[in-house]
Design an enzyme around this catalytic site. Structure first.
Site, PDB file in Angstrom:
ATOM      1  N   SER A 186       0.166   5.968   3.026  1.00  0.00           N
ATOM      2  CA  SER A 186       1.613   5.817   3.182  1.00  0.00           C
ATOM      3  C   SER A 186       2.388   7.096   2.895  1.00  0.00           C
ATOM      4  O   SER A 186       3.462   7.290   3.449  1.00  0.00           O
ATOM      5  CB  SER A 186       2.113   4.679   2.298  1.00  0.00           C
ATOM      6  OG  SER A 186       1.841   4.956   0.946  1.00  0.00           O
ATOM      7  N   HIS A 214       1.002   0.539   7.520  1.00  0.00           N
ATOM      8  CA  HIS A 214       1.537   1.537   8.465  1.00  0.00           C
ATOM      9  C   HIS A 214       0.692   1.647   9.731  1.00  0.00           C
ATOM     10  O   HIS A 214       0.891   2.561  10.524  1.00  0.00           O
ATOM     11  CB  HIS A 214       1.642   2.907   7.784  1.00  0.00           C
ATOM     12  CG  HIS A 214       2.558   2.899   6.618  1.00  0.00           C
ATOM     13  ND1 HIS A 214       3.925   3.047   6.728  1.00  0.00           N
ATOM     14  CD2 HIS A 214       2.315   2.701   5.297  1.00  0.00           C
ATOM     15  CE1 HIS A 214       4.480   2.973   5.535  1.00  0.00           C
ATOM     16  NE2 HIS A 214       3.518   2.757   4.646  1.00  0.00           N
ATOM     17  N   LYS A 246       7.720  -3.357   8.385  1.00  0.00           N
ATOM     18  CA  LYS A 246       7.629  -2.011   8.959  1.00  0.00           C
ATOM     19  C   LYS A 246       7.668  -2.112  10.489  1.00  0.00           C
ATOM     20  O   LYS A 246       8.725  -2.366  11.034  1.00  0.00           O
ATOM     21  CB  LYS A 246       6.419  -1.303   8.378  1.00  0.00           C
ATOM     22  CG  LYS A 246       6.734  -0.959   6.913  1.00  0.00           C
ATOM     23  CD  LYS A 246       5.603  -0.550   6.044  1.00  0.00           C
ATOM     24  CE  LYS A 246       6.152  -0.288   4.643  1.00  0.00           C
ATOM     25  NZ  LYS A 246       5.178  -0.499   3.593  1.00  0.00           N
TER      26      LYS A 246
END
Ligand SMILES: *Cc1c(COP(=O)(O)O)cnc(C)c1O
Length: 393
Positions: A186, A214, A246
């Site tokens: 990250s 991610h 996200k």
């Protein structure tokens, strides 16, 4: 009864500790955002180009997702009313679990309220005192906390180093072992060596859990994340976690795995059992977002051309990036105060790039963490590079 102030009884008064953080460039402050997530946002009253959002695919304020959210509120109301195991588990949650499991190619899925809670819940369910947790040094804070709080023996290997991980896995032949890693790191943007870790875990009969916060939605042609990128599946990575705040642009998280594993989590994961279910409307919004993630490949393609363009233009401008091919493109600074100063200078020029400092990253590795979105224009990327060139020289 006499009143007391905490500062009078603490050995290290809070006020002094706060002053010390300020002196070291480690003080954290919130900025006030007054509109939706986008590449251009209004923050502290100033319009800036946003380079620190995880809204990778531009879905956090998409009209179709917003509409599904509103319809979800009309059907289910605002609050879920209780935990999943009482009566907070709606038809919307259930359908989303089935759709996510199918998307990722796993038998079952379980929703959690946040990624942080998913990580704590899995580690606590699978291991405890007498067992072993093995983690990459640069894992996300929530995975590190999950390992520490599980009560298992906690061991960390060198970053992205599968042979160092193997050494630790071999050290405990008789123990129950759980290896946890970010899929995409990250704060660095690089990838974990998943094929080698999967092999090591199989050989040593250890659990492998990948936190792909991610990666899911973003990596792989179909957006199935790190596992698709490396052509791995449920037998290689038995526990896969992803977040919905996200690339999906909504909120919450999920864990996918086999039938028994998910049933076991429902029985054992305390962060699943003892908390209120997220609103069903959020699940409806995520179902809409998942459809877009699956149908609109152009979002991933735009993001990847932005990443390529940015890396190339940075190189032409003689600005060094850390080695990353993902949407996370950090510029290493080193000193915390300098990183904060540069972030402020960028902000003054209308660019929002956050300074990431210890303890989020190791001492001496403060950085400007640029994150890219499918929605950034070349003009916006050029502007960032121009301003970076002037303030770095
Ligand atoms: C953001 C993030 C989390 C936490 O997810 P939330 O849903 O925001 O709690 C966990 N792991 C990684 C790697 C993350 O980047």
């Amino acid at each position: 009864m006499s009143s007391w102030l905490p500062d009078q009884i603490l050995v290290k008064p809070l006020h002094e500790q706060l002053q010390q953080k300020k002196a070291l460039g480690l003080y954290r402050q919130r900025r006030i955002n007054s509109g939706p997530a986008a590449t251009e946002i209004v923050i502290d009253g100033k319009t800036v180009i946003n380079f620190c959002s995880n809204n990778y695919l531009g879905l956090a304020n998409h009209p179709v997702v917003n509409e599904a959210f509103k319809k979800g509120v009309d059907q289910y109301g605002t609050g879920s009313g209780s935990a999943h195991l009482i009566n907070g588990h709606s038809a919307a949650h259930h359908a989303l679990e089935q759709e996510l499991a199918e998307f990722l190619g796993y038998p079952r899925c379980l929703l959690f309220s946040t990624g942080y809670m998913a990580n704590l819940g899995v580690a606590q369910a699978l291991v405890s005192r007498g067992d072993v947790v093995i983690e990459d040094r640069l894992n996300h804070a929530s995975l590190l906390d999950a390992g520490l709080l599980s009560g298992a023996r906690f061991s960390r290997y060198q970053h992205a180093n599968a042979s160092d991980a193997h050494r630790l896995l071999n050290k405990y032949p008789e123990h129950e072992k759980l290896l946890m890693t970010d899929g995409v790191f990250s704060m660095d943007g690089d990838l974990a060596p998943l094929p080698a870790l999967a092999k090591n875990c199989q050989q040593t009969k250890s659990w492998l859990m990948v936190d792909d916060a991610h990666g899911v939605g973003v990596l792989g042609e179909q957006g199935r994340g790190s596992i698709e990128h490396f052509q791995l599946g449920a037998t290689d990575v038995p526990v896969l976690m992803g977040t919905l705040g996200k690339a999906f642009g909504t909120s919450g998280a999920f864990v996918v795995g086999d039938e028994d594993f998910i049933e076991y989590l429902i029985q054992q994961a305390r962060t699943y059992i003892y908390t209120t279910a997220t609103p069903a409307a959020v699940a409806e919004a995520t179902r809409a977002s998942l459809k877009l993630v699956q149908a609109e490949d152009w979002r991933r393609q735009n993001l990847h051309s932005n990443i390529q363009y940015f890396k190339q233009a940075m190189q032409q401008a003689d600005l060094e990036l850390m080695p990353s091919d993902t949407a996370i493109q950090p510029v290493m600074i080193g000193d915390s105060q300098e990183a904060v100063l540069m972030s402020q200078q960028l902000f003054d020029q209308g660019l929002h790039v956050s300074a990431i400092r210890p303890p989020t990253v190791p001492e001496g590795t403060a950085r400007l963490r640029v994150t890219l979105s499918s929605e950034h224009t070349e003009d916006q990327l050029n502007r960032l590079i121009d301003v970076l060139s002037t303030i770095k020289s």
